[in-house]
Write a protein that holds these residues in place. Structure first.
Motif, PDB file in Angstrom:
ATOM      1  N   SER A  16      23.732  24.152   3.969  1.00 24.24           N
ATOM      2  CA  SER A  16      23.911  23.017   4.888  1.00 24.24           C
ATOM      3  C   SER A  16      22.701  22.091   4.875  1.00 24.24           C
ATOM      4  O   SER A  16      22.768  20.964   5.369  1.00 24.24           O
ATOM      5  N   ASP A  17      21.574  22.558   4.295  1.00 24.38           N
ATOM      6  CA  ASP A  17      20.370  21.727   4.174  1.00 24.38           C
ATOM      7  C   ASP A  17      20.566  20.785   2.983  1.00 24.38           C
ATOM      8  O   ASP A  17      20.331  21.166   1.823  1.00 24.38           O
ATOM      9  N   HIS A  18      21.032  19.573   3.244  1.00 29.63           N
ATOM     10  CA  HIS A  18      21.398  18.638   2.187  1.00 29.63           C
ATOM     11  C   HIS A  18      20.200  18.294   1.300  1.00 29.63           C
ATOM     12  O   HIS A  18      20.317  18.255   0.061  1.00 29.63           O
ATOM     13  N   ALA A  19      19.051  18.045   1.891  1.00 28.74           N
ATOM     14  CA  ALA A  19      17.860  17.673   1.116  1.00 28.74           C
ATOM     15  C   ALA A  19      17.446  18.805   0.175  1.00 28.74           C
ATOM     16  O   ALA A  19      17.049  18.567  -0.978  1.00 28.74           O
ATOM     17  N   PHE A  20      17.565  20.044   0.633  1.00 30.63           N
ATOM     18  CA  PHE A  20      17.209  21.216  -0.178  1.00 30.63           C
ATOM     19  C   PHE A  20      18.117  21.319  -1.415  1.00 30.63           C
ATOM     20  O   PHE A  20      17.650  21.523  -2.545  1.00 30.63           O
ATOM     21  N   ILE A  21      19.412  21.141  -1.180  1.00 25.69           N
ATOM     22  CA  ILE A  21      20.376  21.236  -2.287  1.00 25.69           C
ATOM     23  C   ILE A  21      20.161  20.098  -3.285  1.00 25.69           C
ATOM     24  O   ILE A  21      20.188  20.303  -4.511  1.00 25.69           O
ATOM     25  N   VAL A  22      19.939  18.868  -2.780  1.00 23.52           N
ATOM     26  CA  VAL A  22      19.732  17.717  -3.665  1.00 23.52           C
ATOM     27  C   VAL A  22      18.497  17.915  -4.530  1.00 23.52           C
ATOM     28  O   VAL A  22      18.488  17.596  -5.732  1.00 23.52           O
ATOM     29  N   GLN A  23      17.438  18.476  -3.952  1.00 24.44           N
ATOM     30  CA  GLN A  23      16.206  18.716  -4.711  1.00 24.44           C
ATOM     31  C   GLN A  23      16.449  19.706  -5.858  1.00 24.44           C
ATOM     32  O   GLN A  23      15.983  19.508  -6.985  1.00 24.44           O
ATOM     33  N   ILE A  24      17.198  20.766  -5.579  1.00 25.69           N
ATOM     34  CA  ILE A  24      17.513  21.753  -6.627  1.00 25.69           C
ATOM     35  C   ILE A  24      18.335  21.106  -7.739  1.00 25.69           C
ATOM     36  O   ILE A  24      18.080  21.305  -8.938  1.00 25.69           O
ATOM     37  N   LEU A  25      19.332  20.294  -7.342  1.00 23.92           N
ATOM     38  CA  LEU A  25      20.193  19.656  -8.337  1.00 23.92           C
ATOM     39  C   LEU A  25      19.427  18.651  -9.189  1.00 23.92           C
ATOM     40  O   LEU A  25      19.687  18.514 -10.393  1.00 23.92           O
ATOM     41  N   LYS A  26      18.441  17.948  -8.597  1.00 24.51           N
ATOM     42  CA  LYS A  26      17.634  17.007  -9.374  1.00 24.51           C
ATOM     43  C   LYS A  26      16.811  17.734 -10.424  1.00 24.51           C
ATOM     44  O   LYS A  26      16.664  17.269 -11.562  1.00 24.51           O
ATOM     45  N   GLU A  27      16.268  18.904 -10.052  1.00 24.63           N
ATOM     46  CA  GLU A  27      15.500  19.687 -11.023  1.00 24.63           C
ATOM     47  C   GLU A  27      16.388  20.139 -12.189  1.00 24.63           C
ATOM     48  O   GLU A  27      15.951  20.171 -13.344  1.00 24.63           O
ATOM     49  N   ILE A  28      17.632  20.468 -11.865  1.00 26.49           N
ATOM     50  CA  ILE A  28      18.564  20.900 -12.927  1.00 26.49           C
ATOM     51  C   ILE A  28      18.942  19.721 -13.821  1.00 26.49           C
ATOM     52  O   ILE A  28      18.938  19.820 -15.054  1.00 26.49           O
ATOM     53  N   CYS A  29      19.259  18.566 -13.220  1.00 30.33           N
ATOM     54  CA  CYS A  29      19.739  17.417 -13.985  1.00 30.33           C
ATOM     55  C   CYS A  29      18.638  16.737 -14.787  1.00 30.33           C
ATOM     56  O   CYS A  29      18.932  16.004 -15.741  1.00 30.33           O
ATOM     57  N   ASP A  30      17.361  16.952 -14.399  1.00 31.76           N
ATOM     58  CA  ASP A  30      16.255  16.344 -15.140  1.00 31.76           C
ATOM     59  C   ASP A  30      16.052  16.991 -16.506  1.00 31.76           C
ATOM     60  O   ASP A  30      15.322  16.457 -17.348  1.00 31.76           O
ATOM     61  N   LYS A  31      16.676  18.134 -16.748  1.00 34.60           N
ATOM     62  CA  LYS A  31      16.509  18.845 -18.027  1.00 34.60           C
ATOM     63  C   LYS A  31      17.544  18.335 -19.031  1.00 34.60           C
ATOM     64  O   LYS A  31      18.491  19.016 -19.371  1.00 34.60           O
ATOM     65  N   GLU A  32      17.366  17.104 -19.495  1.00 34.97           N
ATOM     66  CA  GLU A  32      18.312  16.537 -20.452  1.00 34.97           C
ATOM     67  C   GLU A  32      18.060  17.103 -21.851  1.00 34.97           C
ATOM     68  O   GLU A  32      16.941  17.521 -22.176  1.00 34.97           O
ATOM     69  N   GLU A  33      19.103  17.105 -22.676  1.00 36.08           N
ATOM     70  CA  GLU A  33      19.013  17.632 -24.039  1.00 36.08           C
ATOM     71  C   GLU A  33      19.453  16.569 -25.032  1.00 36.08           C
ATOM     72  O   GLU A  33      20.519  15.982 -24.901  1.00 36.08           O
ATOM     73  N   ASN A  34      18.581  16.307 -26.038  1.00 39.71           N
ATOM     74  CA  ASN A  34      18.889  15.347 -27.102  1.00 39.71           C
ATOM     75  C   ASN A  34      19.232  13.969 -26.546  1.00 39.71           C
ATOM     76  O   ASN A  34      20.091  13.266 -27.076  1.00 39.71           O
ATOM     77  N   GLY A  35      18.563  13.584 -25.449  1.00 40.33           N
ATOM     78  CA  GLY A  35      18.791  12.258 -24.878  1.00 40.33           C
ATOM     79  C   GLY A  35      20.078  12.107 -24.099  1.00 40.33           C
ATOM     80  O   GLY A  35      20.396  11.019 -23.633  1.00 40.33           O
ATOM     81  N   ASN A  36      20.853  13.188 -23.944  1.00 41.02           N
ATOM     82  CA  ASN A  36      22.118  13.133 -23.213  1.00 41.02           C
ATOM     83  C   ASN A  36      21.881  13.650 -21.797  1.00 41.02           C
ATOM     84  O   ASN A  36      21.750  14.852 -21.567  1.00 41.02           O
ATOM     85  N   ARG A  37      21.836  12.731 -20.830  1.00 40.40           N
ATOM     86  CA  ARG A  37      21.492  13.117 -19.460  1.00 40.40           C
ATOM     87  C   ARG A  37      22.646  13.828 -18.769  1.00 40.40           C
ATOM     88  O   ARG A  37      23.812  13.646 -19.113  1.00 40.40           O
ATOM     89  N   ILE A  38      22.297  14.626 -17.758  1.00 37.65           N
ATOM     90  CA  ILE A  38      23.277  15.355 -16.955  1.00 37.65           C
ATOM     91  C   ILE A  38      23.346  14.691 -15.581  1.00 37.65           C
ATOM     92  O   ILE A  38      22.320  14.359 -14.980  1.00 37.65           O
ATOM     93  N   PHE A  39      24.553  14.496 -15.072  1.00 39.00           N
ATOM     94  CA  PHE A  39      24.778  13.901 -13.759  1.00 39.00           C
ATOM     95  C   PHE A  39      25.593  14.874 -12.914  1.00 39.00           C
ATOM     96  O   PHE A  39      26.332  15.719 -13.446  1.00 39.00           O
TER      97      PHE A  39
END
Length: 740
Positions: free
Chosen positions: A455-478
């Motif tokens: 239920s902590d929205h900011a906590f979940i968003v922070q985790i998801l940003k860390e996951i999505c920042d790990k792009e591979e071969n220039g193909n970003r994750i959203f």
């Protein structure tokens, strides 16, 4: 006892030299026999298959020729009907008197028809039991006219077109339209086209097929068209084969004049003609031999590779087997390590089976879950994985996708992200639902309500940003994350909202992590149509590159608006681009159908590159169609200008500049189109019309002076008129009048 055991093992010594020799010879003999049978069977099947394909291709080729031939004949019948209903022709057929103006207009009309139809040799009329030629590029002799007259009077209906053959061997097809006093009665009056079959066959057989000979017979056995010079003997033999099927073998071979052919024939669908295709047997046999040789080389290559692999596998299997048999001979015991190895292999096999069962189960549940989220059905009930009330749980829906679609990475990426979330949010259940049709995947994050971590929205968003920042071969994750879902009935609505957020990637506007709040901060006003006016202007002017640049600017300019408004705006723009190529504006119903079609296509796109390619293709097609329409309109204007010239060529002031200006075409381009249509320059055409009229005037009126004839015909200079008249007809105007 010991000696007896040794004797038994001696007889069963698989590692002995004699046993290996016997086994090798046996394998070679059996394998060689099997190989011979297999090669013979494969090549026998291939020969039969090749012949069937050659025959099928021949029949298909005949069908295409039949379609084109019938289209040509239908076209000439249509032109006959149109000509027959022309007022001048109708008046001429029903009148027994001569009218100079009417006859002149009739001749000009028919002459233009012959010019546009290069295969028509001459046009004539049948009335009062007499056939006579009106206009043509080549006039027939009296014998041919009498033959046409005889055949017309004997005809029963207008579909009985017949063939004439001149002494030189040239064939002509007579097509006619007549009026008859009674059904199957004698014709009373009508119009006749004489088609030069040599010119028609040049059009019909423009693309020659190597080793193929084609001939078309009428239903009476007369050769009509052919793509090769058939001798009279060959034509006679072929027609006999069609009549009684003599000489036609089961394998579709026929021998004519010592040459072997693959024979195919079929009757025409509409008029009863027979089409025959002869394919040179030696050419087809050479092609078959070449194909067989290539197949043999491929087969032998595969065989050598298989033999090499078999030898390698035999070496890997034979020596362990030899060692195993030696252990049996010495009555050795299995060690503990072998037992442990066996248990390990059993465990690995069990894990693989469980993994496969798990993947099949996941695929089944993914389809059920996505089906429920897209359109809830009370009859099927809520999938167990989505139930919340019974377990006192709440959840988040997280939709992941890649900037550029990569189907090969979707499954692996979903498992990696699932593992990262399990480690980051411990105590939560993480489930993956893969949408194979969209190349995206949905993660369901559930936990008991009393834990209350997600239920902590900011906590979940922070985790998801860390996951999505790990792009591979220039193909970003959203990803798009829903708000906290407490009730099961709220799940479909939450899914639709995050799915709509996913579509913002279509315009390249999405952040790596988005939530429902991002939908509320967009401008929901209607996007002004002025945004796409520059794009439409560039397309109208045929500037394809400028239009593509404008469309890219437009996609950036509409970014502040809500995605629903953007979709509506882009679909409307697509309809406007498509409509530019239509000569008639779309009505409301057609506009709505086009709008819905483009809306669905745009909504189904995955990323910005696909959207750009969609509009670039739309622009290319529209510019091409506009160019074709403009070219067509210009040619129509040239045809209209010919009518204008026909009415005004006697005016001394008429010139190419004034005519081009009147029809709003540049002088140079009009001159080019005029030469293509008429086959002569503008001044030559004007002079030809004036001289023809002057000749007719000299013939019809012997009193009028030569100077007056020149003035009436449009010549302002008498000496120039005389010089041009002599150049065209070989006589001066006064000399021509003397010989009348």
């Amino acid at each position: 006892m010991r000696g007896k055991e040794k004797g038994v093992w001696k007889r069963l010594d698989f590692a002995s030299q004699s046993y290996r020799g016997i086994m090798f010879v046996s394998y070679v003999l059996v394998g060689g026999l099997a190989l011979i049978l297999m090669v013979a069977g494969v090549f026998s099947w291939f020969n039969v298959y090749f012949k069937e394909q050659v025959s099928a291709i021949g029949i298909e080729q005949l069908k295409q020729i039949d379609t084109v031939y019938n289209s040509k004949i239908d076209l000439y019948h249509t032109q006959l009907k149109n000509a027959y209903h022309e007022p001048a022709i109708k008046n001429y057929i029903y009148s027994d008197t001569s009218d100079f103006q009417r006859d002149y207009e009739l001749s000009r009309y028919l002459q233009n028809m012959i010019v546009y139809n290069e295969v028509i040799e001459y046009v004539g009329f049948y009335k009062n039991d007499t056939f006579h030629v009106q206009v043509g590029t080549k006039y027939p002799d009296m014998q041919e006219q009498e033959e046409v007259n005889k055949r017309l009077s004997e005809s029963k209906d207008d579909m009985e077109h017949f063939v004439l053959q001149s002494p030189s061997g040239e064939r002509k097809l007579c097509i006619f339209l007549t009026e008859r006093g009674m059904l199957y009665g004698k014709p009373e009056r009508g119009i006749v086209f004489m088609v030069n079959l040599r010119k028609l066959q040049n059009e019909l057989f423009s693309s020659d097929v190597s080793g193929s000979r084609i001939i078309i017979f009428s239903n009476s056995g007369t050769p009509l068209l052919e793509n090769d010079n058939f001798t009279e003997k060959e034509e006679t033999e072929l027609w006999k084969s069609i009549e009684n099927q003599q000489g036609l073998k089961k394998d579709n071979k026929i021998t004519i004049d010592g040459n072997s052919y693959i024979y195919n024939s079929m009757p025409s669908k509409q008029r009863g003609e027979f089409l025959v295709l002869l394919q040179d047997f030696h050419v087809q046999e050479a092609q078959m031999s070449e194909a067989s040789r290539m197949m043999y080389m491929i087969f032998m290559g595969v065989l050598i590779a298989v033999l090499g692999f078999s030898v390698a596998m035999a070496r890997c299997v034979y020596f362990p087997f030899k060692k195993f048999m030696e252990v049996l001979k010495d009555k050795a015991e299995f060690t503990d390590s072998s037992e442990a190895y066996s248990r390990e292999r059993t465990q690995i096999t069990s894990d693989k089976i469980l993994y496969q069962v798990g993947m099949m189960s996941a695929g089944y549940y993914s389809d059920r879950v996505l089906s429920y989220l897209n359109s809830p059905d009370e009859k099927d009930g809520i999938p167990d994985i989505l139930k919340l009330k019974d377990r006192n749980e709440h959840c988040l829906l997280i939709l992941f996708w890649q900037e550029y679609v990569d189907s090969s990475r979707t499954g692996i990426l979903s498992m990696e992200i699932c593992h990262l979330l399990e480690n980051a949010v411990q105590g939560c259940k993480v489930s993956v639902i893969v949408d194979k049709s969209e190349d995206s995947f949905l993660i369901l994050l559930k936990e008991p309500r009393w834990i209350n971590r997600i239920s902590d929205h900011a906590f979940i968003v922070q985790i998801l940003k860390e996951i999505c920042d790990k792009e591979e071969n220039g193909n970003r994750i959203f990803c798009a994350v829903s708000s906290l879902v407490q009730e099961e009935e709220d799940l479909p609505g939450a899914y639709k909202k995050i799915y709509m957020l996913r579509k913002s990637n279509l315009l390249g506007q999405s952040d790596t992590v988005m939530s429902e709040d991002d939908m509320n901060c967009r401008d929901d006003n209607v996007i002004p149509v002025k945004f796409y006016q520059d794009t439409l202007r560039a397309i109208r002017e045929g500037e394809e590159e400028s239009a593509v640049i404008e469309i890219r600017k437009l996609l950036m300019s509409i970014s502040p608006y809500s995605f629903a408004r953007q979709l509506h705006f882009l679909a409307e723009l697509a309809v406007q681009i498509s409509q530019l190529s239509y000569e008639v504006p779309l009505n409301n119903r057609e506009w709505q159908e086009k709008y819905l079609d483009h809306y669905m296509k745009i909504a189904a796109l995955q990323d910005q590159n696909q959207l750009k390619r969609f509009f670039e293709q739309l622009i290319t097609n529209s510019c091409l169609e506009n160019k074709v329409v403009k070219e067509k309109n210009l040619r129509i204007q040239v045809v209209d200008s010919l009518d204008y010239i026909q009415q005004n060529y006697k005016n001394p002031d008429i010139c190419v500049d004034k005519v081009a200006e009147k029809f709003h075409i540049s002088v140079s381009y009009y001159s080019k189109l005029f030469n293509e249509f008429v086959g002569m320059t503008f001044p030559e055409y004007i002079n030809d019309l004036r001289l023809s009229f002057a000749k007719e005037l000299l013939t019809a009126n012997s009193i009028i002076s030569i100077k007056r004839v020149a003035e009436i015909s449009g010549f302002s200079n008498l000496s120039y008129f005389s010089a041009q008249f002599k150049k065209k007809y070989g006589f001066t105007p006064s000399g021509y009048r003397k010989i009348l």
